[in-house]
Enzyme design. Structure first.
Site, mmCIF file in Angstrom:
data_model
loop_
_atom_site.group_PDB
_atom_site.id
_atom_site.type_symbol
_atom_site.label_atom_id
_atom_site.label_comp_id
_atom_site.label_asym_id
_atom_site.label_seq_id
_atom_site.Cartn_x
_atom_site.Cartn_y
_atom_site.Cartn_z
ATOM 1 N N LEU A 1 -34.496 20.048 -39.524
ATOM 2 C CA LEU A 1 -33.878 21.136 -38.586
ATOM 3 C C LEU A 1 -33.578 20.577 -37.180
ATOM 4 C CD1 LEU A 1 -36.356 23.805 -39.611
ATOM 5 C CD2 LEU A 1 -34.298 23.252 -40.720
ATOM 6 N N SER B 1 -39.305 19.656 -51.278
ATOM 7 C CA SER B 1 -39.263 19.398 -52.746
ATOM 8 C C SER B 1 -37.826 18.863 -52.876
ATOM 9 C CB SER B 1 -38.966 20.813 -53.451
ATOM 10 O OG SER B 1 -37.838 21.774 -52.917
ATOM 11 N N ASP C 1 -24.424 22.029 -38.719
ATOM 12 C CA ASP C 1 -23.763 22.384 -39.714
ATOM 13 C C ASP C 1 -22.266 22.317 -39.741
ATOM 14 O OD1 ASP C 1 -26.389 22.967 -40.904
ATOM 15 O OD2 ASP C 1 -26.216 24.989 -39.838
ATOM 16 N N ASN D 1 -26.180 15.874 -44.862
ATOM 17 C CA ASN D 1 -27.052 17.145 -44.850
ATOM 18 C C ASN D 1 -26.729 18.083 -45.927
ATOM 19 O OD1 ASN D 1 -28.795 19.152 -43.536
ATOM 20 N ND2 ASN D 1 -27.151 20.230 -42.814
ATOM 21 N N ILE E 1 -28.973 15.844 -34.780
ATOM 22 C CA ILE E 1 -29.062 14.354 -34.891
ATOM 23 C C ILE E 1 -28.670 13.783 -33.469
ATOM 24 C CG2 ILE E 1 -28.296 12.249 -36.056
ATOM 25 C CD1 ILE E 1 -30.238 14.122 -37.644
ATOM 26 N N GLU F 1 -29.335 23.147 -55.784
ATOM 27 C CA GLU F 1 -29.680 21.763 -54.771
ATOM 28 C C GLU F 1 -30.140 20.663 -55.689
ATOM 29 O OE1 GLU F 1 -30.470 23.722 -50.436
ATOM 30 O OE2 GLU F 1 -32.369 23.189 -51.612
ATOM 31 N N HIS G 1 -26.990 22.187 -46.815
ATOM 32 C CA HIS G 1 -27.290 23.421 -45.954
ATOM 33 C C HIS G 1 -27.280 24.620 -47.434
ATOM 34 C CE1 HIS G 1 -27.308 26.337 -42.824
ATOM 35 N NE2 HIS G 1 -26.427 27.017 -43.572
#
Ligand code: GAR
Length: 192
Positions: A87, A15, A147, A104, A90, A176, A106
């Site tokens: 998830l 989404s 993270d 990213n 990288i 978000e 989170h």
């Protein structure tokens, strides 16, 4: 001026990938040119099709050993990578090709509730179980750890006594959708 190209990686519903793609659909300087996923059956694949954006599906070998994901990014002249519910850690070939160009999101206020295994509903479940009074989103650059890269932006929401993981997820998703595209835009525009 040539548009900057973004690739969005997503492993699930997608989404955010869709929201970001729609935000940039009519943007004069930035476009989402590729969506990538490691999950062939994820809803993000259908979303990419509906949006008319090319979608690449890759496996662990492609991502960590063969270099084929980087080849795809180069073929689509990708300038920035956005992780939206992706998830996997990288690999170093992407980190060196895109220094400070991988972003990213989170679904919590890092450094709390981050790290391996902390994603999606698990994050919200922990926040509720620990009776936190606030949560939110963290948008950060990606490095070689989960993270842990430099934080670009955070926004907060309250966690009420009646909240559960689902209601908290809704509040966090709203943050978000509101902030992630604009934060991406500001990072990209600094490079123009
Ligand atoms: C988002 O809430 C994102 O913050 C989270 O996954 C969700 C994906 O939703 N990411 C992580 O937990 C990364 N550790 P979406 O597929 O509907 O965009």
């Amino acid at each position: 001026m040539k548009k900057k190209h973004i690739a969005v990686f997503a492993s699930g519903s997608g989404s955010n990938a869709e929201n970001i793609s729609r935000f940039f659909a009519s943007h004069p300087l930035v476009e989402v040119s590729l969506i990538l996923t490691n999950k062939p059956d994820a809803a993000v694949v259908q979303r990419a099709k509906n949006l008319g954006i090319p979608c690449r599906i890759f496996n662990r070998e492609d991502f960590y050993n063969s270099g084929s994901v980087l080849d795809d990014l180069k073929r689509f002249e990708v300038d920035f990578i956005v992780l939206a519910g992706f998830l996997w850690l990288i690999p170093s070939n992407l980190l060196s090709a895109y220094p400070k160009r991988i972003i990213n999101i989170h679904p919590a206020l890092l450094p709390k509730y981050g790290g391996k295994g902390m994603y999606g509903a698990r994050v919200h479940q922990s926040v509720v179980e620990n009776k936190e009074t606030e949560s939110g989103i963290t948008i950060h650059f990606v490095n070689e750890e989960y993270d842990a890269g430099d934080i670009i932006f955070q926004a907060r929401c309250s966690v009420e006594a009646g909240d559960d993981a689902d209601s908290l997820a809704q509040k966090v998703h709203a943050l978000e959708y509101r902030h992630f595209p604009a934060v991406i835009e500001s990072v990209v525009q600094k490079e123009l």
